[in-house]
Write a protein that holds these residues in place. Structure first.
Motif, mmCIF file in Angstrom:
data_model
loop_
_atom_site.group_PDB
_atom_site.id
_atom_site.type_symbol
_atom_site.label_atom_id
_atom_site.label_comp_id
_atom_site.label_asym_id
_atom_site.label_seq_id
_atom_site.Cartn_x
_atom_site.Cartn_y
_atom_site.Cartn_z
ATOM 1 N N LEU A 71 0.825 -1.138 0.213
ATOM 2 C CA LEU A 71 0.256 0.194 -0.529
ATOM 3 C C LEU A 71 0.749 1.335 0.012
ATOM 4 O O LEU A 71 2.240 1.171 -0.356
ATOM 5 N N GLU A 72 0.548 2.722 -0.249
ATOM 6 C CA GLU A 72 0.711 3.615 0.418
ATOM 7 C C GLU A 72 2.019 3.734 1.105
ATOM 8 O O GLU A 72 1.339 3.180 2.277
ATOM 9 N N ASP A 73 3.308 4.731 1.907
ATOM 10 C CA ASP A 73 3.990 4.984 2.766
ATOM 11 C C ASP A 73 4.236 4.285 3.409
ATOM 12 O O ASP A 73 4.021 4.361 4.528
ATOM 13 N N GLY A 74 4.991 2.797 3.308
ATOM 14 C CA GLY A 74 5.301 1.710 3.566
ATOM 15 C C GLY A 74 4.022 1.020 4.195
ATOM 16 O O GLY A 74 4.824 0.253 5.326
ATOM 17 N N TRP A 75 2.953 1.371 3.708
ATOM 18 C CA TRP A 75 2.176 -0.286 4.316
ATOM 19 C C TRP A 75 1.553 -1.363 3.897
ATOM 20 O O TRP A 75 1.760 -0.912 2.502
ATOM 21 N N PHE A 76 1.511 -2.236 4.537
ATOM 22 C CA PHE A 76 1.055 -3.486 3.480
ATOM 23 C C PHE A 76 -0.110 -3.887 3.949
ATOM 24 O O PHE A 76 -0.393 -3.753 4.997
ATOM 25 N N TYR A 110 -2.698 4.586 -5.125
ATOM 26 C CA TYR A 110 -2.421 2.470 -5.641
ATOM 27 C C TYR A 110 -4.048 1.910 -4.989
ATOM 28 O O TYR A 110 -3.670 1.299 -6.375
ATOM 29 N N PHE A 112 0.269 -3.432 7.936
ATOM 30 C CA PHE A 112 0.656 -4.023 8.857
ATOM 31 C C PHE A 112 1.391 -2.557 8.184
ATOM 32 O O PHE A 112 2.293 -2.820 7.237
ATOM 33 N N ARG A 170 9.869 3.933 11.566
ATOM 34 C CA ARG A 170 11.373 4.489 10.802
ATOM 35 C C ARG A 170 11.923 5.631 11.802
ATOM 36 O O ARG A 170 11.692 5.887 12.488
#
Lengths: 253, 326
Positions: free
Chosen positions: A159-164, B99, B197, B202
């Motif tokens: 997904l966007e911005d480091g999300w899965f 996305y 998740f 960071r």
């Protein structure tokens, strides 16, 4: 498991491109060509899926004669056989292309169709999703990994911005694979040798029956909208000029 | 068939930042075509989002509410929006190129026999006809694209192509909203989304950096990253990278700039050996001063750059580190 991987041949990444006389495509006679990089990751995902779940990997590629080279390379990396849809350059719209591909796959009935997330030439980023719609398959995009579970597959989506997110779906299904999610394998000498005798089924592209809903009018080099200062000279000279500008004009260092 | 419909994206009751850009695009195109402008937002429990959208000048806000739209699935979103479009028959449907939009909008357009013109960077209206501009060959070429035949016509707009601050607010009282309940069946939603998740916390916040030196494919080998680290140090900059570098594990993912990484806007952004694929450009084009160092004079990064050096980075970067010491 029957795994189809749709791949495309595109101009090599560092090609210098010129607009051709028609004004709607590039001069492509003297270019070198390679597999669309995102599709190379789809092929890798297909080969890995075969290693874990068994079955065969069938490469599907639409393009002119020269695409045979890219198809052979995919066979050399381990695909079992290929379908080559013979058509002129790839500037057709994604819906027309997806219909042609679905037709070519009618007798195959694949369990999984994989493709790259976008092409490096037209960059529509949608042939996979449209193909899923045309074939009536569920789909997921930007897939990082695939595993088989009871009743179907479970994929990890980016997904966007480091999300899965994990998503489960039944088979058959179509997945577009995120680039960089796996290490690409090289063809072995044995693989290259074997590729020569692997089957390539050639099918003719049907002429589109439905009227296209979009038309590419012309292509052109982008106009420079920003006035960039390009420094010329030896590395020392250009470095000195840049540092001066950054210190006294932009005042950012 | 008339009107321009902006389909906006929301998550947990909050509009996606690019939704405002799609709103601005629809308002602008609608005004130029002399057509009414609508917005639609899909989900469950949308009262707050609906109010936020209605604060903008629109002829109608369609609030597509259904419990089965609570968690995004391509199947439910495609079915719900198809029903809305068939009911209201807009001439144009505009999406932000997120996305999520990439996941369902091509299927939605195809289900109506149309092609989505994706990732649009500019538009113009001549004699009442809309021409859209999109990029080909990783930004090396532009293409003018036109729609043929009857609508609805579908397009998605690239991040930053339209500016959210140009979205026009409603004068007073807000725009009219209308709740639409699509007919959806759980059995027809084939995918099952699980929890979202993140993989790691960071440690580096690139968005707070004043200066960033970013490295791309041109660096060729992991061992060469040290050279770019020296440059970053000499400039007092944070080190960042384009996607291929992080995919290779040469730098951690948290240092990635671009559509799948961080969006940054420092005072100074130095792109070394980065060609400037659009996925990278959207993450850094808001930087105040952009420097590009690349051996390919045609690389799209030079289009975004204020200052550029065409040359071999392995010669230019050491010279630059020297020059910075003086």
């Amino acid at each position: 498991m029957k795994i189809v991987v749709a791949i495309k041949q595109v101009p090599a990444r560092d090609s210098l491109l010129k607009v051709d006389k028609s004004g709607t495509w590039i001069e492509d006679a003297d270019l070198s060509w390679e597999i669309n990089e995102p599709d190379a990751y789809a092929l890798e995902a297909g080969l890995q899926l075969r290693e874990s779940a068994g079955g065969e990997v069938v490469v599907l590629c639409a393009g002119p004669d020269r695409a045979t080279q890219t198809i052979r390379e995919a066979l050399a990396k381990g695909a079992d056989r290929a379908i080559h849809i013979e058509m002129s350059h790839g500037a057709s719209d994604p819906l027309a292309l997806a219909r042609t591909m679905a037709k070519a796959l009618e007798t195959e009935k694949p369990d999984v169709v994989l493709t790259g997330l976008q092409s490096d030439d037209l960059g529509y980023g949608q042939t996979g999703v449209v193909l899923a719609e045309v074939m009536g398959y569920p789909h997921a995009t930007l897939v990082m990994s695939v595993e088989t579970v009871s009743g179907g597959i479970r994929v990890k989506r980016e997904l966007e911005d480091g999300w899965f997110q994990h998503v489960e779906m039944p088979l058959p299904a179509l997945l577009t694979i995120q680039s960089g999610a796996a290490k690409l394998r090289y063809a072995t000498l044995m693989g290259i040798k074997k590729a020569k005798s692997k089957e390539i089924r050639r099918v003719e592209a049907e002429t589109a029956s439905a009227a296209p809903s979009v038309r590419l009018e012309r292509i052109y080099l982008p106009q420079k909208t920003k006035r960039s200062q390009i420094f010329e000279g030896t590395p020392q000279e250009t470095a000195r000029q840049l540092v001066e500008k950054l210190r006294f004009e932009a005042r950012v260092i | 068939m008339t009107g321009v419909l902006a389909v906006l994206e929301q998550f947990e009751g909050k509009l996606h930042g690019m939704s405002y850009e799609a709103l601005a695009a629809a308002q602008q195109i609608g005004a130029e075509l002399g057509q009414p402008v609508y917005a639609a937002v899909a989900g469950a429990g949308l009262q707050q989002v609906a109010a936020a959208v209605a604060a903008y000048r629109l002829d109608k806000v369609h609030v597509v509410e259904h419990g089965l739209l609570a968690d995004y699935t391509a199947d439910a979103y495609t079915a719900a929006l198809k029903q809305l479009i068939e009911l209201h028959r807009p001439a144009y449907v505009i999406f932000p190129h997120t996305y999520q939009v990439r996941d369902f909008a091509p299927a939605l357009a195809a289900s109506l026999g149309r092609v989505l013109v994706s990732d649009v960077i500019a538009h113009r209206v001549e004699n009442g006809a809309l021409t859209l501009v999109r990029q080909l060959f990783q930004g090396k070429m532009n293409a003018d694209v036109r729609f043929e035949g009857d609508g609805p016509h579908f397009a998605s707009v690239q991040a930053g192509a339209f500016r959210s601050e140009n979205a026009i607010k409603a004068e007073s009282g807000g725009s009219a909203t209308e709740v639409v309940t699509p007919v959806l069946e759980a059995s027809r939603i084939r995918t099952k989304p699980l929890e979202r998740f993140r993989e790691s916390q960071r440690a580096v916040d690139l968005t707070a950096a004043e200066r960033i030196v970013s490295v791309g494919r041109g660096i060729r080998e992991v061992g060469n990253i040290a050279l770019i680290e020296q440059l970053a140090e000499a400039m007092g900059a944070e080190l960042a990278a384009s996607r291929p570098i992080c995919d290779n594990g040469w730098l951690p993912m948290e240092r990635q700039v671009g559509s799948s990484g961080q969006t940054v806007a420092p005072k100074l952004y130095v792109a070394v050996g980065i060609s400037g694929a659009i996925q990278h450009l959207v993450g850094m084009k808001g930087s105040k001063t952009i420097v590009a160092i690349n051996k390919d004079p045609e690389a799209p990064i030079f289009e975004a750059a204020d200052y550029g050096i065409v040359g071999d980075l392995f010669q230019v970067v050491p010279a630059l580190i020297e020059a910075l010491k003086k």
